[in-house]
Motif scaffolding. Structure first.
Motif, PDB file in Angstrom:
ATOM      1  N   HIS A 181       2.193  -1.232  13.771  1.00 42.25           N
ATOM      2  CA  HIS A 181       2.525  -0.526  12.534  1.00 42.25           C
ATOM      3  C   HIS A 181       1.211  -0.258  11.787  1.00 42.25           C
ATOM      4  O   HIS A 181       0.429  -1.171  11.552  1.00 42.25           O
ATOM      5  CB  HIS A 181       3.448  -1.434  11.722  1.00 42.25           C
ATOM      6  N   GLU A 237       1.657  -6.424   1.142  1.00 46.64           N
ATOM      7  CA  GLU A 237       2.136  -5.774   2.348  1.00 46.64           C
ATOM      8  C   GLU A 237       1.221  -4.581   2.604  1.00 46.64           C
ATOM      9  O   GLU A 237       0.982  -3.779   1.707  1.00 46.64           O
ATOM     10  CB  GLU A 237       3.584  -5.326   2.109  1.00 46.64           C
ATOM     11  N   GLY A 238       0.668  -4.515   3.835  1.00 48.54           N
ATOM     12  CA  GLY A 238      -0.194  -3.372   4.157  1.00 48.54           C
ATOM     13  C   GLY A 238       0.588  -2.089   4.291  1.00 48.54           C
ATOM     14  O   GLY A 238       0.066  -0.994   4.075  1.00 48.54           O
ATOM     15  N   GLY A 239       1.848  -2.227   4.655  1.00 47.51           N
ATOM     16  CA  GLY A 239       2.712  -1.061   4.812  1.00 47.51           C
ATOM     17  C   GLY A 239       3.184  -0.536   3.464  1.00 47.51           C
ATOM     18  O   GLY A 239       2.763  -1.001   2.404  1.00 47.51           O
ATOM     19  N   ARG A 246      -3.657   5.006   4.113  1.00 47.92           N
ATOM     20  CA  ARG A 246      -2.963   4.047   3.251  1.00 47.92           C
ATOM     21  C   ARG A 246      -3.581   4.056   1.859  1.00 47.92           C
ATOM     22  O   ARG A 246      -4.802   4.144   1.713  1.00 47.92           O
ATOM     23  CB  ARG A 246      -3.039   2.647   3.850  1.00 47.92           C
ATOM     24  N   GLY A 281       0.665   0.488   8.765  1.00 48.87           N
ATOM     25  CA  GLY A 281       0.563  -0.132   7.446  1.00 48.87           C
ATOM     26  C   GLY A 281       0.193  -1.594   7.569  1.00 48.87           C
ATOM     27  O   GLY A 281      -0.716  -2.091   6.911  1.00 48.87           O
ATOM     28  N   ILE A 320       3.806  13.332   3.270  1.00 52.51           N
ATOM     29  CA  ILE A 320       4.254  12.160   2.516  1.00 52.51           C
ATOM     30  C   ILE A 320       3.119  11.790   1.568  1.00 52.51           C
ATOM     31  O   ILE A 320       1.955  11.794   1.972  1.00 52.51           O
ATOM     32  CB  ILE A 320       4.534  10.944   3.443  1.00 52.51           C
ATOM     33  N   HIS A 357      -8.515  -5.954   3.737  1.00 50.88           N
ATOM     34  CA  HIS A 357      -8.393  -4.652   4.391  1.00 50.88           C
ATOM     35  C   HIS A 357      -6.986  -4.369   4.916  1.00 50.88           C
ATOM     36  O   HIS A 357      -6.655  -3.239   5.236  1.00 50.88           O
ATOM     37  CB  HIS A 357      -9.451  -4.501   5.493  1.00 50.88           C
ATOM     38  N   ARG A 358      -6.157  -5.364   4.973  1.00 52.49           N
ATOM     39  CA  ARG A 358      -4.744  -5.118   5.283  1.00 52.49           C
ATOM     40  C   ARG A 358      -3.993  -4.679   4.040  1.00 52.49           C
ATOM     41  O   ARG A 358      -3.028  -3.953   4.124  1.00 52.49           O
ATOM     42  CB  ARG A 358      -4.053  -6.408   5.752  1.00 52.49           C
ATOM     43  N   SER A 398      -2.671   9.377   8.826  1.00 52.59           N
ATOM     44  CA  SER A 398      -2.279   8.949   7.486  1.00 52.59           C
ATOM     45  C   SER A 398      -3.332   8.040   6.884  1.00 52.59           C
ATOM     46  O   SER A 398      -4.115   7.407   7.592  1.00 52.59           O
ATOM     47  CB  SER A 398      -0.915   8.271   7.505  1.00 52.59           C
ATOM     48  N   TYR A 454       0.495  10.959   4.321  1.00 47.12           N
ATOM     49  CA  TYR A 454       0.633  11.332   5.736  1.00 47.12           C
ATOM     50  C   TYR A 454       0.331  12.815   5.868  1.00 47.12           C
ATOM     51  O   TYR A 454       0.941  13.646   5.209  1.00 47.12           O
ATOM     52  CB  TYR A 454       2.051  11.038   6.196  1.00 47.12           C
ATOM     53  N   ASN A 484       1.045   5.496   1.059  1.00 45.28           N
ATOM     54  CA  ASN A 484       0.611   6.210   2.254  1.00 45.28           C
ATOM     55  C   ASN A 484       0.636   7.726   2.021  1.00 45.28           C
ATOM     56  O   ASN A 484       1.596   8.258   1.496  1.00 45.28           O
ATOM     57  CB  ASN A 484       1.527   5.871   3.436  1.00 45.28           C
ATOM     58  N   ARG A 511       0.856  -1.185   0.000  1.00 47.85           N
ATOM     59  CA  ARG A 511       0.000   0.000   0.000  1.00 47.85           C
ATOM     60  C   ARG A 511       0.893   1.236   0.000  1.00 47.85           C
ATOM     61  O   ARG A 511       2.023   1.204   0.499  1.00 47.85           O
ATOM     62  CB  ARG A 511      -0.898   0.012   1.244  1.00 47.85           C
ATOM     63  N   THR A 541      -7.097   2.817   4.557  1.00 42.50           N
ATOM     64  CA  THR A 541      -7.490   2.931   5.953  1.00 42.50           C
ATOM     65  C   THR A 541      -6.943   4.248   6.509  1.00 42.50           C
ATOM     66  O   THR A 541      -5.960   4.774   5.989  1.00 42.50           O
ATOM     67  CB  THR A 541      -6.986   1.731   6.778  1.00 42.50           C
ATOM     68  N   VAL A 542      -7.626   4.778   7.522  1.00 44.50           N
ATOM     69  CA  VAL A 542      -7.160   6.009   8.174  1.00 44.50           C
ATOM     70  C   VAL A 542      -6.675   5.665   9.581  1.00 44.50           C
ATOM     71  O   VAL A 542      -7.396   4.994  10.329  1.00 44.50           O
ATOM     72  CB  VAL A 542      -8.308   7.037   8.313  1.00 44.50           C
ATOM     73  N   THR A 543      -5.487   6.107   9.918  1.00 44.96           N
ATOM     74  CA  THR A 543      -5.006   5.980  11.300  1.00 44.96           C
ATOM     75  C   THR A 543      -4.644   7.364  11.832  1.00 44.96           C
ATOM     76  O   THR A 543      -3.939   8.117  11.163  1.00 44.96           O
ATOM     77  CB  THR A 543      -3.763   5.075  11.383  1.00 44.96           C
ATOM     78  N   GLU A 549      -9.043   0.851  16.226  1.00 41.99           N
ATOM     79  CA  GLU A 549      -7.970   1.620  16.838  1.00 41.99           C
ATOM     80  C   GLU A 549      -8.443   2.433  18.051  1.00 41.99           C
ATOM     81  O   GLU A 549      -9.404   3.193  17.961  1.00 41.99           O
ATOM     82  CB  GLU A 549      -7.333   2.535  15.779  1.00 41.99           C
TER      83      GLU A 549
END
Lengths: 506, 506
Positions: B250, A436-438, A365, B252, A402, A329-330, A363, A237, A235, A233, A335-337, B260
């Motif tokens: 993490h 990878e979710g990140g 994703r 991501g 970002i 969803h990963r 951020s 930020y 991101n 994903r 997604t918003v964090t 959360e």
């Protein structure tokens, strides 16, 4: 026609080539060498983790510079052709500038009869403090039951060292490297690889001109089964800053008369996402590529134990209760964090302050087909409109610091076939094909700028705690991962053999 | 019948007594002495400000203990009968305990023919760090154009020293103290005077048995005009903790699958107060005593410049646009302030973390007829019900860590008449009669436990920046304030003369 459209017959040919006796012999020798140098590898990792190369904190910038120097010195000592590439300065919010950590490039071998692979990694880390809840000093690598705890151990210092040790092992055993190996190691990954994009563009026709494939090990497995990663994903930020009084005020003396920035900020943050995880910013969900039947089927077949996932993170309930929704969803939904708020009272204890300026950090994703430039506008417009409804005299400033795009590869590409073969050899299982979710923003940049194919070959464990307290790299993953990379060089060189047989096909 | 119900004739008598020639002479002598010792007073304040006696941070507890010792030593050196009273331990959230700073009591004179006044003050301070936006080191008292900048300078170290210097001046000039003077100085005021209530109850019939009046100088003027304070708001300080995963994650890797804690916390915080400052917790507004016509009239007459208030705090618009509403909402209506969130990412820069546990700090100022015990239940029930609607698996824990009641005095009490006379002598103006939006919880306790009358006689300036960056005490307020207190001892002794004339009236 490309190789991954060739009939399965050919893959049998590749497979048989990859197990020829000479090749097997070398692998065993390399494997033994790696095993017998384990303590040395751990010590080097300890030295690297000791450097607090937190790229998000400008006060730690000297450590970042030192980390790049150490990386360059290590590669130089191995006889590589090394450069420390100046990528300019970073502009800070107050208008001042600070030098970016230089990018380290290195080259081992320039045999025109061999293919050239470029290994990417980073040696900067996320912030970490003992009081965040670490059981050990985050910058003192600590071995507990075969797990090496330390900030940056898994993300991404051990994987970078694993690649370096692989080249060292070939050299020590005087085994000819099957491919020319290039390195590109940066020090700003954790804050968005500031400056790297421009450097890649600038060196497109020089450093990257002979590179065929780019390999990244900046991620982890999904379970105990080794994996190859074919998507990440992106991101976006954001900083949302609400500014009111010219300085912090006593909440007793001023409370009731002042329109408080924190109340405004909480009010707009609460409009980003619903309790059930639905993103409320108009346009975001509409941009997401629909889940195909093929993807659905693929997710169903992946090894993923929901109960162990829940117990690992220590929650009784997740946002979704079935495997496909959770994986989707990963990996392939945004997604918003909300990460936190700067400027308020965030210490332990109590303080009766009205903070004058508060900055929320959140951020979103990114997944196909979202576009960070569009997302920036959607978020900024939305928050401004929500804020306007409050009729507050405070000032809202939304900044996207970002904007990293998502990345997606074709798992039928020969790079992935070679990866599957290497995993098979070292671990004797088929890898899971995962996303990878990140975010590894540079994957997308490499693809867009160089046009080369990219593979992500993780060696970190699924429970390494990247970006959290008690990050670790297990000795098992570190050492077996080094063997995997050593074998992968061989597997890639086989691609060339196929290319020699079918020159027009690749 | 009490003295403040006596006919105005008597007040004329008091007034004439208070300007007899002998008294005038002594005041001039004291005043000159104070002027000539200014630099010494500033140096003592510098020594006291240098001690980082932040009572909210347990890591600073040794400094708090040292501050109490210094206070005791100072009073001891002046020949006071001093005690350092052990008030037990503080229980920390993790269950550990830490010793509370001892309370210093002191006594100067025990002449049964004189009245005994007790001066209350505190020598602990709010947190302060240079990077919060201070122009000078907060614990290094810095004189800029006659303003003495430093944490705790105005709140409350200079006022405590002013009282001490007053006694010293009487002693140095061999002028008999017109009253017996007691001191009670604590080190936990900024975090709710933990342990002091019990100590007052315990010493009700010993230390407090002969005390007639209690004087507090822990507040400031409203404008450049000197003021007497007859009311304070209380404060209920809450922690709302939302806990989810067992450690930070993490964003991501886990974003999209985990519910959360920060999103939950933001969601419930947003239900506390409306954009226009309306408290949304059921029952809170209903408990507030209605504004009387007399109060309305009184507020209309108070000197308060809205434009200068706005410009001082640097905002273009306040919550209300007229003087009466503003004063009423500073002094006699409740308000909610969200101070900040602990546990999220609150540093500069960016970090892609899902915080596992976040704790919001907010407080609600208390006014008559609110009751902290009731407010605690109202807030806890309300947040739990709002949280339940989210159907989150995370755990919410609401704790009230401070529950301080409001306090209100009768401005026609002779203590206030004496205060008006002292202000008249030193500054040659009538004081404003004001209330304090902040909380001096101990006023209410003194009143409830000892049954004595209390006056608040501020000497700090209206723009001292209590609890904010760049807190200061001006030399003018520090020195003239010391003179005010010196004269006030005399004015109080006149109350006794009235009492001698009309023994049954008081």
């Amino acid at each position: 026609m490309t190789i991954w459209q060739l009939p399965s017959m050919l893959l049998v040919v590749i497979s048989s080539v990859s197990t020829h006796p000479h090749h097997l012999f070398e692998y065993d020798e390399l494997s033994q060498y790696v095993d017998s140098h384990q303590e040395e590898y751990v010590q080097t990792l300890r030295d690297w983790v000791a450097v607090e190369s937190d790229s998000s904190d400008v006060l730690r910038r000297p450590d970042c510079h030192r980390m790049m120097d150490m990386t360059a010195e290590k590669l130089q000592a191995m006889g590589g052709k090394v450069e420390l590439v100046d990528i300019g300065v970073q502009e800070l919010p107050d208008g001042k500038t600070v030098a970016l950590p230089k990018v380290v490039t290195a080259q081992f071998g320039s045999d025109p009869s061999k293919q050239t692979v470029c290994v990417y990694g980073h040696v900067d880390v996320q912030p970490a403090k003992l009081e965040d809840g670490w059981a050990t000093e985050p910058y003192n690598l600590t071995d507990i039951n075969g797990n090496l705890y330390g900030r940056g151990a898994s993300d991404n210092k051990a994987p970078v060292l694993a690649w370096i040790h692989t080249v060292e092992a070939y050299q020590a055993l005087s085994i000819d490297l099957p491919v020319n190996v290039k390195f590109i190691i940066e020090g700003m990954e954790e804050t968005g690889s500031n400056g790297l994009d421009a450097m890649i563009v600038a060196q497109k026709d020089t450093f990257f001109s002979d590179v065929e494939y780019i390999i990244i090990s900046d991620c982890g497995w999904l379970s105990r089964r080794p994996a190859l990663t074919y998507g990440t994903r992106g991101n976006c930020y954001f900083f949302a800053e609400v500014e009111g009084p010219k300085q912090d005020l006593h909440s007793g003396v001023y409370g009731g008369t002042v329109i408080e920035p924190m109340t405004d900020l909480i009010g707009i943050l609460d409009t980003l996402i619903s309790p059930s995880g639905k993103i409320l910013i108009p346009g975001i969900r509409e941009a997401v590529a629909p889940l195909s039947d093929e993807e659905w089927k693929m997710y169903q077949d992946i090894e993923f134990d929901i109960e162990s996932f829940k117990s690992k993170i220590g929650v009784s309930q997740l946002m979704y209760s079935n495997k496909v929704d959770l994986l989707a969803h990963r990996w392939r939904y945004p997604t918003v964090t909300i990460h936190g708020i700067e400027g308020g009272f965030s210490g332990p204890g109590s303080k009766t302050v009205i903070p004058a300026k508060v900055i929320a950090k959140f951020s979103i994703r990114q997944v196909p087909n979202m576009d960070p430039a569009v997302v920036k506008k959607q978020v900024t417009d939305y928050l401004n409109s929500v804020f306007a409804k409050r009729k507050s005299p405070n000032k809202l400033k939304v900044t996207m610091i970002i904007g990293a795009k998502p990345w997606l590869a074709d798992t039928k590409h020969p790079l992935y076939e070679a990866g599957k073969a290497a995993v098979k050899r070292v671990f004797n299982v088929e890898p899971d094909l995962i996303r990878e979710g990140g975010t590894i923003p540079i994957a997308k940049t490499f693809e867009d700028v160089t046009g080369k194919s990219i593979i992500m070959m993780p060696i970190g464990g699924f429970d390494d705690g990247l970006h959290s307290q008690n990050e670790k790299m297990s000795r098992y993953n570190y050492i077996e991962g080094t063997k995997l990379l050593a074998d992968y060089f061989d597997e890639i060189s086989l691609l060339q053999k196929v290319q020699d047989i079918f020159p027009s096909k690749l």
